[in-house]
Design an enzyme around this catalytic site. Structure first.
Site, PDB file in Angstrom:
ATOM      1  N   ARG A   1     -25.801  21.716 -60.401  1.00  0.00           N
ATOM      2  CA  ARG A   1     -26.613  21.740 -61.621  1.00  0.00           C
ATOM      3  C   ARG A   1     -25.890  22.447 -62.764  1.00  0.00           C
ATOM      4  O   ARG A   1     -26.236  22.285 -63.925  1.00  0.00           O
ATOM      5  CB  ARG A   1     -27.980  22.380 -61.334  1.00  0.00           C
ATOM      6  CG  ARG A   1     -28.943  21.382 -60.700  1.00  0.00           C
ATOM      7  CD  ARG A   1     -30.280  22.005 -60.411  1.00  0.00           C
ATOM      8  NE  ARG A   1     -30.196  22.907 -59.265  1.00  0.00           N
ATOM      9  CZ  ARG A   1     -30.760  24.105 -59.203  1.00  0.00           C
ATOM     10  NH1 ARG A   1     -31.450  24.551 -60.219  1.00  0.00           N
ATOM     11  NH2 ARG A   1     -30.633  24.852 -58.121  1.00  0.00           N
TER      12      ARG A   1
ATOM     13  N   TYR B   1     -26.284  20.680 -66.297  1.00  0.00           N
ATOM     14  CA  TYR B   1     -26.783  21.321 -67.517  1.00  0.00           C
ATOM     15  C   TYR B   1     -25.735  21.283 -68.629  1.00  0.00           C
ATOM     16  O   TYR B   1     -26.071  21.149 -69.803  1.00  0.00           O
ATOM     17  CB  TYR B   1     -27.233  22.761 -67.219  1.00  0.00           C
ATOM     18  CG  TYR B   1     -28.403  22.809 -66.253  1.00  0.00           C
ATOM     19  CD1 TYR B   1     -29.405  21.844 -66.294  1.00  0.00           C
ATOM     20  CD2 TYR B   1     -28.508  23.800 -65.286  1.00  0.00           C
ATOM     21  CE1 TYR B   1     -30.466  21.860 -65.408  1.00  0.00           C
ATOM     22  CE2 TYR B   1     -29.572  23.818 -64.394  1.00  0.00           C
ATOM     23  CZ  TYR B   1     -30.546  22.848 -64.464  1.00  0.00           C
ATOM     24  OH  TYR B   1     -31.595  22.867 -63.579  1.00  0.00           O
TER      25      TYR B   1
ATOM     26  N   TYR C   1     -40.372  20.262 -70.542  1.00  0.00           N
ATOM     27  CA  TYR C   1     -41.682  20.599 -70.001  1.00  0.00           C
ATOM     28  C   TYR C   1     -41.875  22.123 -69.999  1.00  0.00           C
ATOM     29  O   TYR C   1     -40.901  22.879 -69.949  1.00  0.00           O
ATOM     30  CB  TYR C   1     -41.873  20.017 -68.591  1.00  0.00           C
ATOM     31  CG  TYR C   1     -41.120  20.724 -67.496  1.00  0.00           C
ATOM     32  CD1 TYR C   1     -39.776  20.494 -67.285  1.00  0.00           C
ATOM     33  CD2 TYR C   1     -41.768  21.633 -66.661  1.00  0.00           C
ATOM     34  CE1 TYR C   1     -39.091  21.141 -66.286  1.00  0.00           C
ATOM     35  CE2 TYR C   1     -41.085  22.288 -65.648  1.00  0.00           C
ATOM     36  CZ  TYR C   1     -39.753  22.043 -65.474  1.00  0.00           C
ATOM     37  OH  TYR C   1     -39.073  22.695 -64.475  1.00  0.00           O
TER      38      TYR C   1
END
Lengths: 85, 282
Positions: B65, B69, B91
């Protein structure tokens, strides 16, 4: 006429719309097909996602622990670069 | 310089939590990048703006990740560099347990572009409301679950403890696959240094859709090992014991305040050496 997403938005933003009689009125006004109306009444989100071919397998992991070999990865920004002005 | 970046929060529940300002930024953007919690929310954003591009495709099996990112940030900034008004719609709150928005804003500013974050209602906010817990009552500690395991912490069992991304607890690959019972057993071992394994905890998942109800499942800590835990599940451990008074400091404060009651100022009392103007000390 309301589509499913507009209806969901209405349900999310209008406290009266989740009351049974109001929801019924909204569904009647929506012209959605009967299967979809039934899924909404049953609050069957999985069924609704299947019916509308909505991707449920969305990944929502947001943070990573820093690797030992990447010590700078998660440092807070230097100076005040991240401060809202 | 033309080009801007606004990272906005859309909240947790579709339609319920987005603030007017965030919605306005989305409506007025040239391009919107979305990092949201489910497909319904993605479709909702498509109804607010005609050019919404999902950041989901950057996640990958066996892909760190860290890389994901970085790619998200590069992608958003590439549009900013072309002079576009870019919005990243995330979100919850775009700055809470969210790496890409912070990094993107910091890099945009270094490059001289206007960049700002607009807060949103986070899972943490929903958690307090749904579980009826107040972080101010006995204090609250928050950790990302893997970070909690990988780094030594001093846990205060008289305060609430919240572990985020419990589904990824102990993941060393920084991937997107949930870890299993073996990793959770190690987590339990760690927690058992401060809590009895029968201490009741909560598994919490905020509602992302108005048709949903939040998941609030109470169980003893020992049951975590085989519980149904997903990427978005949060572990909430209520305080084990009442707060422990500090009579020495209370006595010193009483003495201080009685001694100079009428003359006391924040500068003279020598107790609060707190610089409120955030100026840098060179």
């Amino acid at each position: 006429m309301m589509d499913v997403i507009a209806l969901l938005e209405k349900l999310g933003s209008d406290c009266t719309s989740l009351q049974a009689e109001h929801l019924q009125t909204l569904l009647e006004e929506s012209n959605l097909n009967e299967d979809v109306k039934k899924l909404i009444q049953q609050q069957d989100l999985k069924g609704l996602a299947n019916k509308l071919a909505i991707n449920e397998s969305i990944i929502c992991c947001a943070q990573v622990a820093p690797d030992e070999d990447e010590p700078d990865e998660d440092k807070q920004p230097k100076d005040d670069e991240a401060i809202n002005r | 310089m033309a080009g801007s970046l606004y990272c906005v929060g859309v909240g947790m529940t579709l339609g319920a939590h987005i603030c007017p300002l965030s919605r306005s930024y989305i409506e007025n953007a040239d391009v919107v990048f979305s990092g949201v919690s489910d497909g319904f929310v993605e479709l909702w954003l498509h109804q607010i703006h005609h050019d919404v591009r999902s950041l989901q495709s950057f996640y990958g099996k066996d892909k760190s990740r860290h890389i994901t990112y970085r790619e998200m940030v590069d992608t958003m900034l590439a549009e900013v560099k072309q002079g576009k008004n870019v919005v990243g719609a995330f979100y919850g709150h775009p700055g809470v347990f969210a790496k890409a928005p912070h990094d993107a804003i910091a890099r945009a500013r270094v490059m001289g572009y206007e960049a700002k974050m607009i807060p949103g209602i986070s899972a943490e906010d929903c958690l307090y409301a749904d579980l009826g817990m107040d972080p101010g009552k006995q204090g609250c500690q928050h950790y990302e679950a893997s970070q909690f395991m990988l780094y030594k912490r001093r846990i205060d069992p008289t305060a609430m403890l919240i572990l985020w991304q419990i589904g990824l607890a102990g993941d060393l690959s920084m991937g997107i696959d949930a870890t299993g019972a073996a990793e959770r057993r190690l987590l339990l071992e760690l927690l058992a240094q401060d809590y009895p394994v029968d201490h009741l905890c909560w598994l919490y998942e905020a509602a992302t859709n108005p048709l949903q109800t939040p998941r609030m499942e109470q169980m003893p800590l020992k049951s975590l090992v085989f519980a149904d835990i997903y990427l978005h599940t949060t572990l909430v451990i209520p305080p084990l014991a009442p707060m422990i008074p500090n009579p020495l400091l209370r006595a010193r404060l009483q003495q201080l305040q009685l001694k100079d009651k009428h003359k006391m100022t924040t500068y003279k009392n020598n107790v609060i050496p707190f610089d409120t103007n955030r100026k840098k000390h060179l």
